[in-house]
Design an enzyme around this catalytic site. Sequence first.
Site, PDB file in Angstrom:
ATOM      1  N   GLU A  82       5.502  -4.590  13.169  1.00 33.37           N
ATOM      2  CA  GLU A  82       5.759  -4.179  11.801  1.00 33.37           C
ATOM      3  C   GLU A  82       5.737  -2.653  11.655  1.00 33.37           C
ATOM      4  O   GLU A  82       6.530  -2.081  10.921  1.00 33.37           O
ATOM      5  CB  GLU A  82       4.720  -4.805  10.878  1.00 33.37           C
ATOM      6  CG  GLU A  82       5.233  -4.900   9.466  1.00 33.37           C
ATOM      7  CD  GLU A  82       4.252  -5.603   8.555  1.00 33.37           C
ATOM      8  OE1 GLU A  82       3.307  -6.228   9.069  1.00 33.37           O
ATOM      9  OE2 GLU A  82       4.437  -5.512   7.343  1.00 33.37           O
ATOM     10  N   ASP A  83       4.839  -2.002  12.354  1.00 35.50           N
ATOM     11  CA  ASP A  83       4.607  -0.580  12.092  1.00 35.50           C
ATOM     12  C   ASP A  83       5.128   0.392  13.140  1.00 35.50           C
ATOM     13  O   ASP A  83       5.135   1.590  12.912  1.00 35.50           O
ATOM     14  CB  ASP A  83       3.092  -0.328  11.939  1.00 35.50           C
ATOM     15  CG  ASP A  83       2.515  -1.088  10.751  1.00 35.50           C
ATOM     16  OD1 ASP A  83       3.309  -1.532   9.911  1.00 35.50           O
ATOM     17  OD2 ASP A  83       1.290  -1.244  10.683  1.00 35.50           O
TER      18      ASP A  83
END
Length: 730
Positions: free
Chosen positions: A83-84
């Site tokens: 996600e990051d």
Amino acid sequence: MLQAKHKKKLDDLLAVCHKNLRTVNDDLITRAFAMSLEAHKHDLRSSGEPYFGHPYEVAMVLAKEISLDDISVASALLHDVVEDTDITIDMIRKEFGDTIAEIVDGATKISNIFDSHEITQAENYRKLLLSMVNDIRVMIVKFADRLHNMRTLEYLSPEKQQRIAKETLDIYAPFAHRFGLAKIKWELEDLAFKHLYRKEYEEISHGLNSKRREREHYVRKFIVPIENRLRQAGLKFEVEGRPKHFYSIHNKMVKRSKPLDEIYDMFAVRIILFTPDNNECFTVYGIISEIYKPIPERFKNYISIPKKNGYQSLHTTVVGPEGKMVEVQIRTRQMHEIAERGVAAHWYYKENGSQAPLDKELESWINWVREMFDQKQGDGNVSPKELIESFKLNLYQDEIYVFTPKGDLKILPKGATAIDFAFEIHSDVGFHTIGAKVNGRIVPLNTILRSGDQVEVITSKKQTPNYDWEKFAVTHKAKSHIRRFINDEEHKLTAEGKEIWEKKAKKSKLHINDDELTKFIHTKRFDNLQAFFLAIKKEEIDTDVVIAELTDNKQRSDVEVKTEVTTSIFNKFVDTARSFTNGISILGTKGDMLYSYAKCCSPIPGDDIVGYVTTGEGIKIHRRNCRNVQSMLNNSEERIVLVSWPESNAGDFIAGVRISGSDRSGLLNDVTNAISNFNNTNIRGVTINTKDSLFDGQFIMYVKDIAHLNGIIERLKRIKSITKVERFDE
Ligand code: MN
């Protein structure tokens, strides 16, 4: 090489793993640690600390507080990288394999769902989550993730704090409860409570603190005589003052409208025995009863009769010093472990106390966890394969959860399409659907929906259900509405068709009773009069032609001549049509089967066909609606084989149309134009017979499907001086 401070962190994590987990793959955890550290190296948390501290602490929670296995610890380290950071799920799969990739992927998807929707129906959200995950460890990682986020919530903006705390209270805490993670549930609740109801929280906290001394003093006074006697009896044990959960105290105060003092007046103590021997619990009970007077009706023996979920303990309430009531729970360490984090202690009871429907899958998972904990104490072993299998979740997987544009959740069966969704909203919406958007994009109505999709239905007042909808509607609701509509519609059309027929028959002075007509239409491949009348209304057959033919039947000889001519031309057409395809595919064979075409129904490419295994002549290909097939189905069904026409490159098949009328100049030109201008139809061959100013032509062309062919026929019928147009297939 890791820096010294990181090496120390890794060693700490590994040590905790080795202390709490059955088996530990050091290499796996080391690699996950290194990838996460590297991937997050430029990121900071809201607190200003390096981001890596978060996945690291989540992994610690998994190792120390949930203690499931090393796979979940490694997944926890990696849970935010997709996600990051720039790392993709494929990179994780390559480096760590399918299992960890699936867990990380599941955790990522769940984050996205919560980011894009406000929670309106908590229970459905929990089901939505379960329907999205295949591996129980996805949820376990999310619980640990959420716990760490809640522990560090103060660094976020007040708005974010509120949103996340509410989500925790609505979704994660009840969920953790159902998974048997009692301790995590309590902590999540108390942290959420603190942020959502700060005033009430402080009140309870203050109230408890101010009396803590007094209470601790009382509990000491109560417990000392018991401890002495237990030691004398040679028992090993520990005593816990029962943990206090602010949120449950708050709930009780609200529910009973009572002040803190009255709710928390009851003293409670727990004695945990180090022995695996259940009988010692009863020994302890006996000793306590000798010291303090028990209240018999408050005695609960959950050891001999465990709760359905496996919870075991003895509960007794006694009259302590100064006449105060004290509840004592007595259990072994093993029972304690199950109660605290192994099993969903209250799974069978919803939060409000009513009976929740039992879920077989989760129940068996819970049983398995209990066994695992039991074996951890004994010397049994669970094979790694068994371990993996047991993590496989199959909860709510035959349902999907989709959002309306307003964020309401709708539950549909797996395989449901946009049209099912439309009818789920309201039958009126279903009836007038013209299109659908899924996640903002326009999609065909037969698009299969997936959990988490947001669906918007586009309607138009003029739209009515399409007959095709029936083919891809899945829900009973949609199917029955569509079917009813089609039935009503066909009923109406059939009645109108009948009227047309009767009018024309009367005008042509054709006298025919229903029996005779039925016999005749059977030769035209109609099952019954309704189907025939419907075809008239839909103009799938030409009423004038039928009337002419019926009238002609009275002059048998003429008909026979005509039929003979037609037959030979037809045979020619059939040969052409068949030569255009690559023969027949017979299901389940390589294609070297001997086959021939049945004379009774002369199938041509595009017809729905079946094969019949003959003795000696290979397979005979019939039209599916051939009357002979019906008797084969009744008598020797086992000889019927599935066959199909191979798809030609263009997906086209050959069709023939016979056109007659009175000849005039330019007629041939009009006919060929009408055909080729309709969807750019290609004409393959034309045969024209003109005799005594009568035009009689056979046109052979490539068509995509029956609708295409019918379109052409419609067009041809409108040409001036054409009296008869029919599909040339028998
Ligand atoms: Mn996270």
